[in-house]
Write an enzyme that holds these catalytic residues in place. Structure first.
Site, PDB file in Angstrom:
ATOM      1  N   ASP A 196      11.536  58.225  21.792  1.00 55.21           N
ATOM      2  CA  ASP A 196      12.192  56.956  21.463  1.00 55.21           C
ATOM      3  C   ASP A 196      11.399  56.273  20.345  1.00 55.21           C
ATOM      4  O   ASP A 196      10.167  56.245  20.349  1.00 55.21           O
ATOM      5  CB  ASP A 196      12.265  56.051  22.699  1.00 55.21           C
ATOM      6  CG  ASP A 196      13.262  54.912  22.521  1.00 55.21           C
ATOM      7  OD1 ASP A 196      14.297  54.928  23.205  1.00 55.21           O
ATOM      8  OD2 ASP A 196      13.001  54.007  21.689  1.00 55.21           O
ATOM      9  N   ILE A 197      12.103  55.705  19.389  1.00 55.28           N
ATOM     10  CA  ILE A 197      11.474  55.078  18.225  1.00 55.28           C
ATOM     11  C   ILE A 197      10.755  53.773  18.623  1.00 55.28           C
ATOM     12  O   ILE A 197       9.867  53.303  17.902  1.00 55.28           O
ATOM     13  CB  ILE A 197      12.547  54.815  17.137  1.00 55.28           C
ATOM     14  CG1 ILE A 197      11.931  54.737  15.765  1.00 55.28           C
ATOM     15  CG2 ILE A 197      13.387  53.580  17.460  1.00 55.28           C
ATOM     16  CD1 ILE A 197      12.952  54.772  14.625  1.00 55.28           C
ATOM     17  N   ASN A 224      21.763  53.531  30.382  1.00 54.81           N
ATOM     18  CA  ASN A 224      22.474  52.262  30.314  1.00 54.81           C
ATOM     19  C   ASN A 224      23.925  52.520  29.903  1.00 54.81           C
ATOM     20  O   ASN A 224      24.181  53.324  29.000  1.00 54.81           O
ATOM     21  CB  ASN A 224      21.794  51.335  29.301  1.00 54.81           C
ATOM     22  CG  ASN A 224      20.364  51.006  29.698  1.00 54.81           C
ATOM     23  OD1 ASN A 224      20.084  50.772  30.862  1.00 54.81           O
ATOM     24  ND2 ASN A 224      19.448  51.010  28.740  1.00 54.81           N
ATOM     25  N   GLY A 256      22.711  46.917  28.601  1.00 52.73           N
ATOM     26  CA  GLY A 256      21.705  47.125  27.559  1.00 52.73           C
ATOM     27  C   GLY A 256      21.916  48.360  26.712  1.00 52.73           C
ATOM     28  O   GLY A 256      21.013  48.759  25.970  1.00 52.73           O
ATOM     29  N   SER A 295      22.662  50.243  23.617  1.00 53.97           N
ATOM     30  CA  SER A 295      22.757  49.874  22.199  1.00 53.97           C
ATOM     31  C   SER A 295      23.261  51.026  21.335  1.00 53.97           C
ATOM     32  O   SER A 295      23.682  50.798  20.199  1.00 53.97           O
ATOM     33  CB  SER A 295      21.393  49.387  21.685  1.00 53.97           C
ATOM     34  OG  SER A 295      20.418  50.396  21.815  1.00 53.97           O
ATOM     35  N   HIS A 347      22.772  59.005  26.656  1.00 54.72           N
ATOM     36  CA  HIS A 347      21.356  59.390  26.603  1.00 54.72           C
ATOM     37  C   HIS A 347      20.681  59.017  27.902  1.00 54.72           C
ATOM     38  O   HIS A 347      20.967  57.972  28.476  1.00 54.72           O
ATOM     39  CB  HIS A 347      20.621  58.746  25.422  1.00 54.72           C
ATOM     40  CG  HIS A 347      20.873  57.280  25.241  1.00 54.72           C
ATOM     41  ND1 HIS A 347      22.061  56.793  24.736  1.00 54.72           N
ATOM     42  CD2 HIS A 347      20.111  56.200  25.521  1.00 54.72           C
ATOM     43  CE1 HIS A 347      22.007  55.471  24.690  1.00 54.72           C
ATOM     44  NE2 HIS A 347      20.837  55.077  25.172  1.00 54.72           N
ATOM     45  N   HIS A 357      17.086  58.015  29.192  1.00 56.27           N
ATOM     46  CA  HIS A 357      15.709  57.634  28.883  1.00 56.27           C
ATOM     47  C   HIS A 357      14.814  58.282  29.933  1.00 56.27           C
ATOM     48  O   HIS A 357      15.122  58.227  31.127  1.00 56.27           O
ATOM     49  CB  HIS A 357      15.512  56.120  29.026  1.00 56.27           C
ATOM     50  CG  HIS A 357      16.283  55.276  28.063  1.00 56.27           C
ATOM     51  ND1 HIS A 357      15.704  54.728  26.933  1.00 56.27           N
ATOM     52  CD2 HIS A 357      17.568  54.851  28.076  1.00 56.27           C
ATOM     53  CE1 HIS A 357      16.611  53.990  26.297  1.00 56.27           C
ATOM     54  NE2 HIS A 357      17.749  54.051  26.962  1.00 56.27           N
TER      55      HIS A 357
HETATM   56  P1  AMP Z   1      19.977  52.090  24.800  1.00 54.20           P
HETATM   57  O1  AMP Z   1      19.553  50.724  24.305  1.00 54.20           O
HETATM   58  O2  AMP Z   1      19.847  52.290  26.272  1.00 54.20           O
HETATM   59  O3  AMP Z   1      21.332  52.466  24.265  1.00 54.20           O
HETATM   60  O4  AMP Z   1      18.930  53.105  24.191  1.00 54.20           O
HETATM   61  C1  AMP Z   1      18.922  53.431  22.831  1.00 54.20           C
HETATM   62  C2  AMP Z   1      17.527  53.810  22.502  1.00 54.20           C
HETATM   63  O5  AMP Z   1      17.537  54.486  21.259  1.00 54.20           O
HETATM   64  C3  AMP Z   1      16.567  52.618  22.357  1.00 54.20           C
HETATM   65  O6  AMP Z   1      15.508  52.741  23.307  1.00 54.20           O
HETATM   66  C4  AMP Z   1      16.079  52.734  20.910  1.00 54.20           C
HETATM   67  O7  AMP Z   1      14.723  52.405  20.764  1.00 54.20           O
HETATM   68  C5  AMP Z   1      16.340  54.201  20.610  1.00 54.20           C
HETATM   69  N1  AMP Z   1      16.534  54.528  19.205  1.00 54.20           N
HETATM   70  C6  AMP Z   1      17.322  53.881  18.316  1.00 54.20           C
HETATM   71  N2  AMP Z   1      17.276  54.494  17.124  1.00 54.20           N
HETATM   72  C7  AMP Z   1      16.431  55.558  17.273  1.00 54.20           C
HETATM   73  C8  AMP Z   1      15.967  56.586  16.391  1.00 54.20           C
HETATM   74  N3  AMP Z   1      16.363  56.650  15.097  1.00 54.20           N
HETATM   75  N4  AMP Z   1      15.104  57.498  16.867  1.00 54.20           N
HETATM   76  C9  AMP Z   1      14.691  57.426  18.164  1.00 54.20           C
HETATM   77  N5  AMP Z   1      15.111  56.501  19.044  1.00 54.20           N
HETATM   78  C10 AMP Z   1      15.958  55.573  18.609  1.00 54.20           C
END
Ligand code: AMP
Ligand code: ZN
Length: 112
Positions: free
Chosen positions: A30-31, A85, A91, A93, A98, A100
């Site tokens: 995760d970034i 999520n 939450g 986004s 995915h 986590h």
């Molecule tokens: P969610 O908010 O549950 O949809 O999780 C999306 C996740 O994707 C968040 O934890 C972000 O930090 C992660 N994320 C967004 N863009 C990237 C990226 N380019 N590389 C890795 N993780 C990312």
């Protein structure tokens, strides 16, 4: 899906820090890590969220869970959290399914 961030990561159009990859799924860090270990596991075929899991794509989802179990064993993790999520209020986004995988610190329950 052309306008999906995680589909772009799968296509190699956006870089990622890869943890594991096979024909069905990709795992990458995760970034914005929320724990010492925080990686995401995504299916290579676009599925919007757990809300779009059906009998037709359930095998891919089950496979992702086997990848999580194997990867965590490989990393020596005996305690970790798997979170997905669904929808904005929970939450989500990025609208591509995915899981986590978080580990390496004490966690609270219920989550915020
Ligand atoms: P969610 O908010 O549950 O949809 O999780 C999306 C996740 O994707 C968040 O934890 C972000 O930090 C992660 N994320 C967004 N863009 C990237 C990226 N380019 N590389 C890795 N993780 C990312
Ligand atoms: Zn996608």
């Amino acid at each position: 899906m052309s306008d999906c961030l995680f589909c772009k990561i799968i296509a190699g159009e956006i870089p990622s820090s890869k943890v594991y990859e096979d024909d069905v799924c990709l795992a990458f860090h995760d970034i914005d890590p929320q724990a010492p270990t925080h990686f995401l596991v995504i299916p290579k075929t676009h599925i919007g969220s757990v809300a779009e899991v059906t009998e037709d794509n359930a095998a891919a989802v089950a496979h992702m869970l086997t990848v999580i179990a194997r990867q965590c064993k490989k990393l020596g993790l005996d305690s970790y959290r798997v979170v997905s999520n669904i929808g904005a209020q929970a939450g989500q986004s990025v609208p591509h399914l995915h899981f986590h995988v978080l580990a390496g610190r004490d966690m609270t329950w219920p989550p915020g």
